[in-house]
Design a protein around this motif. Structure first.
Motif: not given
Length: 440
Positions: A207-208, A211, A255
């Motif tokens: 999800k991160t 986004e 990330t």
């Protein structure tokens, strides 16, 4: 057949052609032959109608030669027509078979490259697959043209160059494209951005990351709307947005690498590369923070002294990632190719000329050495980008030189294999890059 051959010579030549046409007719009447994928109903219609026209001309020739007064000019014309019908039938059938086999080979090859690249929407791959579809369409059009129910005069005009002209043009374009596809990893390496992994089928995400990717797309879309006038008059604004896009890509890569489970990593992302990229991305983010620490009358002011250092740091991250990623993807594909080529040579060693087999053995041995050397160079290089300096640059140059040499040997190997399919080697099965071992 020349029009004015002596009678006995013309008869012998005609007997040979008649025997070959009869043999073709017999072959195409056998149900077993229909297991050949190129033996379609359309091709069968072409054979049957060509044989029928040949037999019609034979009957005319018999009538002319049995007449009390010979018409030498008419006999020569009919004999010439028989020769042309025979030639068109034989050459077009060979073209049908060869083109069907080459279509399968080219499609198989492009699919193989695409599977290793793992980027379904890559531009060259999409264009190449489009060319394959065009080839299939032009092939069907040519076969339909051959199978038409036409007059004998029109049948005589079914010359190879005319019938297959459009198909050959598409095939020529595909061959040029395949020369670029064989080096697609090098092409992608030059154009790669830090979020290049997003184009890979089945890549890991969260999800991160999703986004962050939305932010990248929005920022990139904003930049793409700038005009040439904006570049001249509002460069500071454009430059600021470009730096923001770079930072977003660095943050997303960091990330993606940091959060991704070990079992979900692509094969090219080894632990050493991961550690280097994590450190480099964190250092870049820290420098970006320091560049924005100053304050002025209108809030945060950027310290331009960091711009060049940040640009160089970003280029180094991109270069290291691109070089290792596409070096490994290319090398993995080349290893698979070598296995396929060695299997093909082993299966067909009794049908290959001794000189060809000897040449292929030498080429494949050299290629295998090059693949091993590239793997060694990659291992050396991946431990050096973080140290920088002359050693890292020397390692990068040595890796690139070795990869170029490897690509050249691999290209020579497949060119030698393809050349072996010409002339006496027409009966050899084609190389297959799929699970099947040969293209019949």
């Amino acid at each position: 057949m020349p029009r004015n051959l002596p009678y006995s010579t013309r008869q012998h030549a005609l007997y040979d052609k008649e025997a070959e046409v009869r043999e073709i007719a017999d072959l195409f009447s056998q149900a077993a032959l229909k297991t050949q994928p190129w033996h379609t109903e359309t091709v069968t219609r072409f054979v049957e109608r060509s044989v029928m026209d040949f037999q019609t001309l034979l009957k005319w020739l018999e009538e002319l030669e049995s007449a009390e007064n010979w018409d030498g000019e008419a006999i020569s014309d009919v004999s010439y027509g028989l020769a042309k019908l025979h030639q068109n039938l034989v050459t077009n059938l060979r073209e049908v078979e060869d083109n069907h086999k080459y279509q399968k080979y080219h499609a198989d090859c492009i699919n193989f490259i695409g599977q290793h690249l793992n980027k379904p929407n890559q531009y060259l791959m999409k264009v190449a697959n489009g060319q394959i579809q065009k080839m299939e369409i032009e092939y069907e059009k040519a076969v339909e043209e051959l199978a038409k129910n036409v007059s004998i005069g029109q049948r005589l005009d079914q010359k190879l160059d005319l019938v297959w002209q459009e198909y050959r043009e598409v095939r020529r374009q595909l061959k040029q494209m395949k020369d670029r596809l064989w080096e697609v990893e090098s092409h992608e390496e030059r154009l790669m951005e830090l979020d290049d992994w997003r184009e890979e089928h089945g890549h890991w995400t969260s999800k991160t990351i999703q986004e962050l990717c939305v932010k990248i797309d929005n920022q990139n879309g904003k930049i793409m709307k700038y005009t040439r006038l904006d570049l001249d008059l509002r460069w500071n604004v454009v430059d600021r947005d470009l730096k923001k896009l770079q930072l977003l890509r660095v943050q997303t890569l960091l990330t993606w690498i940091s959060e991704q489970p070990v079992g979900s990593r692509p094969h090219w992302l080894c632990e050493e590369l991961k550690d280097h990229l994590v450190d480099a991305c964190r250092e870049y983010s820290s420098m970006e923070d320091r560049a924005c620490e100053g304050t002025g009358w209108v809030g945060v002011e950027r310290n331009s002294d960091y711009d060049l250092v940040l640009e160089m740091a970003y280029s180094k991250i991109r270069a290291a990632l691109a070089r290792v990623k596409y070096g490994r993807i290319e090398n993995k594909r080349h290893r698979s190719e070598l296995e396929i080529y060695r299997d093909w040579v082993e299966q067909n060693k009794d049908s290959l000329r001794d000189s060809t087999k000897g040449q292929l053995d030498r080429l494949l041995e050299r290629a295998e050495d090059k693949v091993g050397e590239v793997e060694m160079r990659l291992t050396e290089y991946v431990g050096l980008p973080s140290t920088g300096g002359e050693r890292a640059r020397d390692a990068a140059r040595a890796l690139e030189t070795t990869r170029i040499g490897k690509r050249n040997v691999m290209k020579e190997a497949i060119q030698t294999i393809v050349h072996s399919w010409k002339g006496d080697g027409r009966s050899l099965p084609f190389v297959s890059y799929s699970s099947e071992k040969s293209v019949s």
